[in-house]
Design an enzyme around this catalytic site. Sequence first.
Site, PDB file in Angstrom:
ATOM      1  N   GLU A  96      -5.241  59.598  61.442  1.00  0.00           N
ATOM      2  CA  GLU A  96      -4.635  60.687  62.004  1.00  0.00           C
ATOM      3  C   GLU A  96      -3.847  59.662  62.883  1.00  0.00           C
ATOM      4  O   GLU A  96      -2.538  59.988  63.908  1.00  0.00           O
ATOM      5  CB  GLU A  96      -4.914  62.077  62.760  1.00  0.00           C
ATOM      6  CG  GLU A  96      -5.155  62.808  61.434  1.00  0.00           C
ATOM      7  CD  GLU A  96      -6.474  63.409  61.454  1.00  0.00           C
ATOM      8  OE1 GLU A  96      -7.027  63.386  61.964  1.00  0.00           O
ATOM      9  OE2 GLU A  96      -6.632  64.340  60.740  1.00  0.00           O
ATOM     10  N   GLU A 166     -12.713  57.309  54.595  1.00  0.00           N
ATOM     11  CA  GLU A 166     -12.255  58.340  54.797  1.00  0.00           C
ATOM     12  C   GLU A 166     -11.036  58.077  54.234  1.00  0.00           C
ATOM     13  O   GLU A 166      -9.833  58.193  54.701  1.00  0.00           O
ATOM     14  CB  GLU A 166     -11.606  58.998  56.345  1.00  0.00           C
ATOM     15  CG  GLU A 166     -12.861  59.421  57.360  1.00  0.00           C
ATOM     16  CD  GLU A 166     -12.879  60.183  57.911  1.00  0.00           C
ATOM     17  OE1 GLU A 166     -13.572  61.401  58.017  1.00  0.00           O
ATOM     18  OE2 GLU A 166     -12.095  60.068  59.012  1.00  0.00           O
ATOM     19  N   SER A 212     -12.786  66.861  53.876  1.00  0.00           N
ATOM     20  CA  SER A 212     -13.033  67.563  53.807  1.00  0.00           C
ATOM     21  C   SER A 212     -14.803  67.515  52.865  1.00  0.00           C
ATOM     22  O   SER A 212     -15.245  68.235  51.556  1.00  0.00           O
ATOM     23  CB  SER A 212     -12.553  67.929  52.123  1.00  0.00           C
ATOM     24  OG  SER A 212     -11.250  68.099  51.692  1.00  0.00           O
TER      25      SER A 212
HETATM   26  P1  PGA Z   1     -12.307  66.986  57.023  1.00  0.00           P
HETATM   27  O1  PGA Z   1     -11.781  65.981  58.257  1.00  0.00           O
HETATM   28  O2  PGA Z   1     -13.459  66.925  57.516  1.00  0.00           O
HETATM   29  O3  PGA Z   1     -11.573  68.477  58.077  1.00  0.00           O
HETATM   30  O4  PGA Z   1     -11.971  66.442  56.315  1.00  0.00           O
HETATM   31  C1  PGA Z   1     -12.481  65.369  58.191  1.00  0.00           C
HETATM   32  C2  PGA Z   1     -12.391  63.746  59.782  1.00  0.00           C
HETATM   33  O5  PGA Z   1     -11.129  63.486  59.330  1.00  0.00           O
HETATM   34  O6  PGA Z   1     -12.903  62.899  59.953  1.00  0.00           O
END
Ligand code: PGA
Length: 252
Positions: A96, A166, A212
């Site tokens: 992000e 990730e 997730s």
């Molecule tokens: P999530 O996010 O468990 O909501 O998929 C994981 C993260 O971005 O660290």
Amino acid sequence: MRKLIIANWKMYYGPVKAGAWVRAFRRERLPKDIDISIAVPSVSLAAARSSLGRATIPALAAQNVFWEKEGAFTGEISPTMLLEFGTSMCIVGHSERRTYLGETDEMVAKKAAALQKAGIAPVICVGETAVQRKKGQAKRVVKSQVANAIADLKPDGRAQAVIAYEPIWAIGSGKPCRPMDAKEMHDVIRDVVSKAWGARYRDEIRVIYGGSVTDRNIYEYGTTTGIDGALVGGASLDPRNFALLCRASSPA
Ligand code: PGA
């Protein structure tokens, strides 16, 4: 190796709610054989620390840092500032931040090195997009992210780096990467680490999975060889649910 589960609250919970979360979580029964950490927004570090007191479970983590010690860097926060809250880990290079804040591999490397120097373990996030995976580029992308990020890190000593795999398409999508596919990428990551640092670090580096993860699927990841834990976003926002997830992670 002890498994590591990190809550990534993302941009949720200012000081008031952070304090309440920590108090609620501390009332829960927690497994003793895993390491648990919570990555909270910087503005909530003080409140989380004050609710924790001297307790080390969960360990306190930050979500971002700047690489300089101090100076004319308006809005930024240094590793030594994070240390004042007893922060033992810090996420760097979350997708992000790469997407919305333009964080590059070079910035991620600088942040990771600065953290380690201060005695804070960097949790380096890497992962491919859905398009990259479709095109068969996933391994190449992740390899280069890891190689760049660990370039200035030391393999030994305190504040050992953690790599969080990730895949971007799995984050917040409700479509987790299958444990065996995650394991395959973790092996690729270990190859990069072993090439850079030497063969023994192949198994000594902690590689965790994020995307997730819930209390329902954590067991599969926790019991897959090569997956040393999880970085948990959405499923960490409720303290009781996150405690349940921690309990569900190990066979014991
Ligand atoms: P999530 O996010 O468990 O909501 O998929 C994981 C993260 O971005 O660290």
